[in-house]
Design a protein around this motif. Structure first.
Motif, short mmCIF file in Angstrom:
data_model
loop_
_atom_site.label_atom_id
_atom_site.label_comp_id
_atom_site.label_asym_id
_atom_site.label_seq_id
_atom_site.Cartn_x
_atom_site.Cartn_y
_atom_site.Cartn_z
N PRO A 1 0.85 -1.20 0.00
CA PRO A 1 0.00 0.00 0.00
C PRO A 1 0.88 1.25 0.00
CG PRO A 1 0.11 -0.91 2.21
CD PRO A 1 0.85 -1.88 1.31
N VAL A 2 0.33 2.36 -0.45
CA VAL A 2 1.10 3.60 -0.61
C VAL A 2 0.40 4.74 0.12
CG1 VAL A 2 1.82 5.38 -2.25
CG2 VAL A 2 2.18 2.97 -2.79
N ILE A 3 1.20 5.57 0.79
CA ILE A 3 0.72 6.85 1.29
C ILE A 3 1.47 7.93 0.52
CG2 ILE A 3 0.48 8.41 3.25
CD1 ILE A 3 0.61 5.95 5.08
N MET A 4 0.74 8.78 -0.18
CA MET A 4 1.36 9.94 -0.83
C MET A 4 1.21 11.15 0.09
SD MET A 4 0.57 9.62 -4.92
CE MET A 4 1.11 11.33 -5.15
N THR A 5 2.30 11.85 0.30
CA THR A 5 2.29 13.07 1.10
C THR A 5 2.79 14.21 0.25
OG1 THR A 5 3.12 14.13 3.12
CG2 THR A 5 4.59 12.57 2.04
N GLN A 6 2.25 15.38 0.43
CA GLN A 6 2.64 16.52 -0.40
C GLN A 6 2.23 17.82 0.28
OE1 GLN A 6 -0.36 18.25 -1.68
NE2 GLN A 6 -1.27 16.68 -0.34
N TYR A 7 2.81 18.92 -0.19
CA TYR A 7 2.39 20.27 0.21
C TYR A 7 1.82 20.99 -1.01
CZ TYR A 7 2.28 24.95 2.13
OH TYR A 7 1.86 26.19 2.55
N SER A 8 2.60 21.05 -2.08
CA SER A 8 2.12 21.50 -3.40
C SER A 8 1.92 23.00 -3.55
CB SER A 8 0.81 20.78 -3.78
OG SER A 8 0.99 19.39 -3.84
N GLY A 9 2.10 23.81 -2.50
CA GLY A 9 1.84 25.24 -2.60
C GLY A 9 2.80 25.96 -3.52
N PRO A 10 2.39 27.08 -4.11
CA PRO A 10 3.24 27.83 -5.04
C PRO A 10 4.59 28.17 -4.43
CG PRO A 10 1.01 28.69 -5.07
CD PRO A 10 1.06 27.71 -3.95
N GLY A 11 5.65 27.79 -5.16
CA GLY A 11 7.01 28.11 -4.73
C GLY A 11 7.58 27.19 -3.68
N SER A 12 6.78 26.26 -3.16
CA SER A 12 7.26 25.37 -2.10
C SER A 12 8.04 24.21 -2.71
CB SER A 12 6.09 24.84 -1.29
OG SER A 12 5.30 23.96 -2.09
N GLN A 13 8.79 23.51 -1.87
CA GLN A 13 9.46 22.27 -2.28
C GLN A 13 9.52 21.31 -1.11
OE1 GLN A 13 13.01 24.22 -4.55
NE2 GLN A 13 12.95 22.07 -5.17
N GLN A 14 9.11 20.09 -1.37
CA GLN A 14 9.22 19.01 -0.40
C GLN A 14 10.26 17.98 -0.82
OE1 GLN A 14 6.96 18.83 2.60
NE2 GLN A 14 7.16 20.93 1.90
N VAL A 15 10.49 17.88 -2.11
CA VAL A 15 11.45 16.90 -2.63
C VAL A 15 12.82 17.55 -2.68
CG1 VAL A 15 11.98 15.31 -4.52
CG2 VAL A 15 9.60 15.84 -3.96
N LEU A 16 13.56 17.39 -1.60
CA LEU A 16 14.88 17.99 -1.45
C LEU A 16 15.84 16.96 -0.89
CD1 LEU A 16 13.83 21.39 0.19
CD2 LEU A 16 14.74 21.10 -2.12
N ASP A 17 17.06 17.00 -1.37
CA ASP A 17 18.09 16.11 -0.84
C ASP A 17 18.63 16.71 0.45
OD1 ASP A 17 19.97 14.19 -0.40
OD2 ASP A 17 21.18 14.62 -2.18
N THR A 18 17.83 16.59 1.48
CA THR A 18 18.17 17.15 2.79
C THR A 18 17.73 16.17 3.86
OG1 THR A 18 17.99 19.14 4.18
CG2 THR A 18 15.99 18.39 3.09
N TRP A 19 18.25 16.34 5.07
CA TRP A 19 17.92 15.44 6.17
C TRP A 19 16.49 15.71 6.64
CZ3 TRP A 19 19.64 11.20 8.50
CH2 TRP A 19 19.16 10.89 9.78
#
Length: 729
Positions: A510-528
């Motif tokens: 099973p999959v849980i997708m999580t997101q924010y999606s707001g203008p100018g935002s970023q969740q997919v970052l190579d960070t801790w």
């Protein structure tokens, strides 16, 4: 017949009761706030030469001077057990005066909104050890600001007026007298300015100490908003034990009146205030004022209501003469960094602009002439750190890819050199003379490491914090894998996936997708980042996060496609990623859930409010359900006003699409959310009821938008995962 039809609709939408755990999951606790936090260092109070800095002792009783290079203690600057006249038990915060002779220390701080607070402040004279209250008239003060010579401190009292403490004479002078609660605010922003323009102070001293300039906010015509306060059990408010109270403040929703703003100057010698005339029509907002190197040069940043045009003015407060320095204009909204991150130097200023299609740094003279394009290329500059004596400029950018953050030096010839790794996320702070800098670096596998370096040769001096304990604690936690999802529309979407540690490609998860999606935002970052996602993966889920169109780091064309039509392209992209996931042999396409907080909660509702949604369950936390309910600055930045864009507001509102909801939905909200009001959820559930549908709901009494304290964050995510366990297993 109507009642019977309603009953049948409700029955069709009903889901069987669940036997899921109804208590917090103790195994989740290490993966959510506050237990998941890595150690964070803030920029210290450097002395002007950068060779030493001040810091508060661990017990909060001393302000200590340290050697920058070695980190060794040099001397105690203040000790609460050794002060004269007034004694305090501890210190929460401090400021060093520009002349280096005084400290302003604060204690017993009380938060107001996201960035603002009030505290009891005291002035400490280092040589004499004399300590005295900043004000005898006001127990608490806001935003105290030293004059450049360190002999005066301007602050805002509980009366919404600016007051001036003259240290040499021990006197207190009223700068303004027209302040009034819920009507006029002097020197500090109203709620919407603080929230959306990321500011907490609206005052600026002239370099010659003779003039204090400030913004006045007349919020008399701004509609008031109230929400109910209860006794609660987390920091209970016993005054509401039997009868609830209410909190009321001025909050302009989209299309309603904003505060009327004006700029004023105060002459210290003659104690007179003056209105400064801005020679421009259609000025709705003044997000920033600041003196720029000269007492006859106050820079005033102005915006129109649509936030598509910024004009900078250079104003002489004494003569009231103003001239236009720069106009920035866009077809869609201006990037907020354009007016929020202005840098003023002695003989030039630097502005971040997206005029090329990407955000870059540009240098101007105070005559308004462009003298240097500091950066250029198909990447975005995210922070400008300033320049050194050798003519080098320093920036943080996405030069090595949208999911990375790299710090670079641009030399006098324009050659750009990365001084941090190409992959991962780095930020920096510099000493005043740029002789040292500190890099904060992390990636998906390494927690933040803070390293002091010399600017001249980029050599490591010492590691300030390596977070080894955190690295060890989560060594076995599943790691993020970065992927690119190519959609049928031809878009490449950056995403990451967290798989179970014992991942078996022959199974279907099973999959849980999580997101924010707001203008100018970023969740997919190579960070801790360690959070509930890793724990969910340990429990047998695959977690996916994707940054669709409208998000940041990929230039203006990618970001502004959502202009005046929020939720449309974001939904197409999130659903496309879900369908891609469903096509993978190791994923059960019938068991994909989606969740999000704030804008992410809004987008969650949008994603499950289409007739052919690929999602099987959803959790929306503190969601906007109609942009008409949200504040002017944010909503209108992307949507214009409801009067200008009625169709856009209708099509972007989840509340308008409740008839299409066909999957189990859990909504979570704090009742004292001053940002996204609980009314959003109330109205949405009311619309569901009227349509013969329902959702599950969990509320947090007296909690704000962040929902934290008293284990609330653990509660939120325990409830969320229990919900997905009920509907995706």
């Amino acid at each position: 017949m109507k009642k019977l039809l309603t009953y049948l609709l409700m029955a069709a939408f009903a889901y069987p009761a669940t036997s899921a755990n109804i208590s917090n999951d103790p195994g989740l606790a290490p993966y959510v706030y506050p237990e998941n936090s890595a150690k964070k260092l803030d920029k210290p109070a450097y002395l002007p030469d950068g060779l030493t800095y001040l810091a508060l002792s661990d017990d909060g009783k001393r302000v200590v001077k340290f050697d920058t290079r070695t980190g060794k203690e040099v001397e105690t600057v203040m000790d609460v057990t050794n002060t004269r006249e007034v004694t305090i038990s501890s210190i929460e915060s401090f400021q060093l005066s520009p002349d280096g002779k005084k400290l302003l220390v604060g204690r017993e701080s009380k938060p107001i909104y996201r960035r603002s607070s009030m505290a009891k402040f005291y002035v400490y004279e280092i040589r004499t050890r004399l300590l005295h209250p900043l004000s005898e008239k006001f127990e608490y003060q806001r935003e105290p600001l030293f004059s450049p010579d360190g002999r005066m401190i301007a602050f805002v009292g509980s009366d919404n007026n600016i007051h001036l403490h003259k240290i040499d004479y021990g006197t207190e002078v009223d700068v303004t007298t027209d302040g009034k609660i819920d009507a006029v605010i002097n020197g500090v922003p109203d709620w919407v300015y603080e929230e959306e323009f990321t500011t907490s102070s609206s005052m600026s001293w002239s370099p010659d100490n003779l003039t204090l300039c400030y913004i006045k906010y007349n919020e008399s015509e701004v509609p008031a908003y109230s929400f109910t306060m209860y006794e609660g059990t987390c920091e209970p408010m016993t005054q509401y034990a039997l009868y609830p109270g209410k909190f009321t403040y001025k909050y302009p929703v989209a299309g309603e009146p904003n505060s009327k703003v004006s700029v004023h100057s105060y002459d210290v010698d003659n104690r007179k205030t003056k209105n400064l005339d801005i020679p421009a029509p259609n000025v709705e907002y003044i997000p920033r004022i600041a003196y720029a190197g000269s007492p006859d040069r106050l820079i005033v940043a102005t915006l129109n209501r649509a936030q598509t045009r910024m004009e900078l003015f250079s104003m002489n407060p004494r003569s009231n003469v103003a001239k236009s320095l720069l106009v920035e204009e866009e077809k869609a909204w201006l990037e907020p960094c354009t007016y929020e991150n202005l840098t003023f130097n002695a003989d030039n200023f630097v502005v971040l602009s997206a005029r090329s299609g990407y955000v870059h740094a540009y240098q101007y003279t105070y005559a308004g002439a462009l003298t240097r394009t500091i950066t250029k290329g198909d990447f975005d500059v995210l922070a400008y750190y300033g320049s050194d004596a050798r003519g080098n400029h320093y920036v943080q950018s996405t030069a090595t890819g949208a999911i990375n953050r790299v710090v670079s030096r641009i030399d006098i010839k324009g050659v750009m050199t990365n001084i941090t790794p190409d992959n991962g996320s780095a930020s920096a702070w510099f000493t005043p003379t740029k002789n040292f800098y500190v890099v904060n670096y992390s990636n998906a596998k390494q927690p933040p490491v803070y390293t002091l370096r010399t600017t001249a040769d980029n050599k490591d001096v010492r590691v300030l914090e390596d977070n080894k304990a955190v690295a060890g604690k989560y060594a076995s936690a599943p790691k993020r894998e970065f992927i690119t999802v190519n959609t049928n529309e031809g878009n490449s979407i950056n995403a990451y996936m967290v798989k179970p540690a014992n991942f078996d490609s022959s199974r279907r998860y099973p999959v849980i997708m999580t997101q924010y999606s707001g203008p100018g935002s970023q969740q997919v970052l190579d960070t801790w980042a360690i959070d509930w996602m890793q724990y969910a993966a340990m429990q047998g889920y695959i977690v996916i996060c994707a940054d669709g169109r409208g998000t940041g780091g990929r230039g203006r064309a990618w970001e502004t496609v959502v202009y005046k039509n929020l939720g449309y392209y974001e939904t197409i992209d999130q659903q496309a990623v879900a369908r891609w996931a469903a096509s993978q042999p190791y994923i059960d396409g019938s068991k994909i859930g989606i969740c999000g907080w704030s804008y992410g909660g809004y987008e969650t509702l949008m994603c499950v409010s289409t007739p052919s949604t690929p999602f099987a369950a959803a959790v929306a936390i503190a969601p906007v359900t109609d942009w008409r309910y949200y504040d002017t600055i944010y909503a209108e930045r992307y949507m214009l006003t409801p009067q200008e864009n009625e169709d856009g507001y209708n099509s972007s509102a989840p509340i308008s699409a409740v008839r299409n909801l066909s999957v189990p939905l859990l909504m979570v909200h704090g009742t004292a959310d001053d940002n996204v009001h609980f009314m959003n959820t109330v109205q949405y559930t009311s619309a569901l009821q009227s349509t013969g549908k329902w959702c599950d709901l969990f509320i947090y009494p007296n909690m704000n938008h962040s929902i934290y304290g008293c284990g609330a964050r653990l509660s939120v995510y325990s409830r969320m995962l229990a919900y997905f366990n009920s509907h995706l297993r």
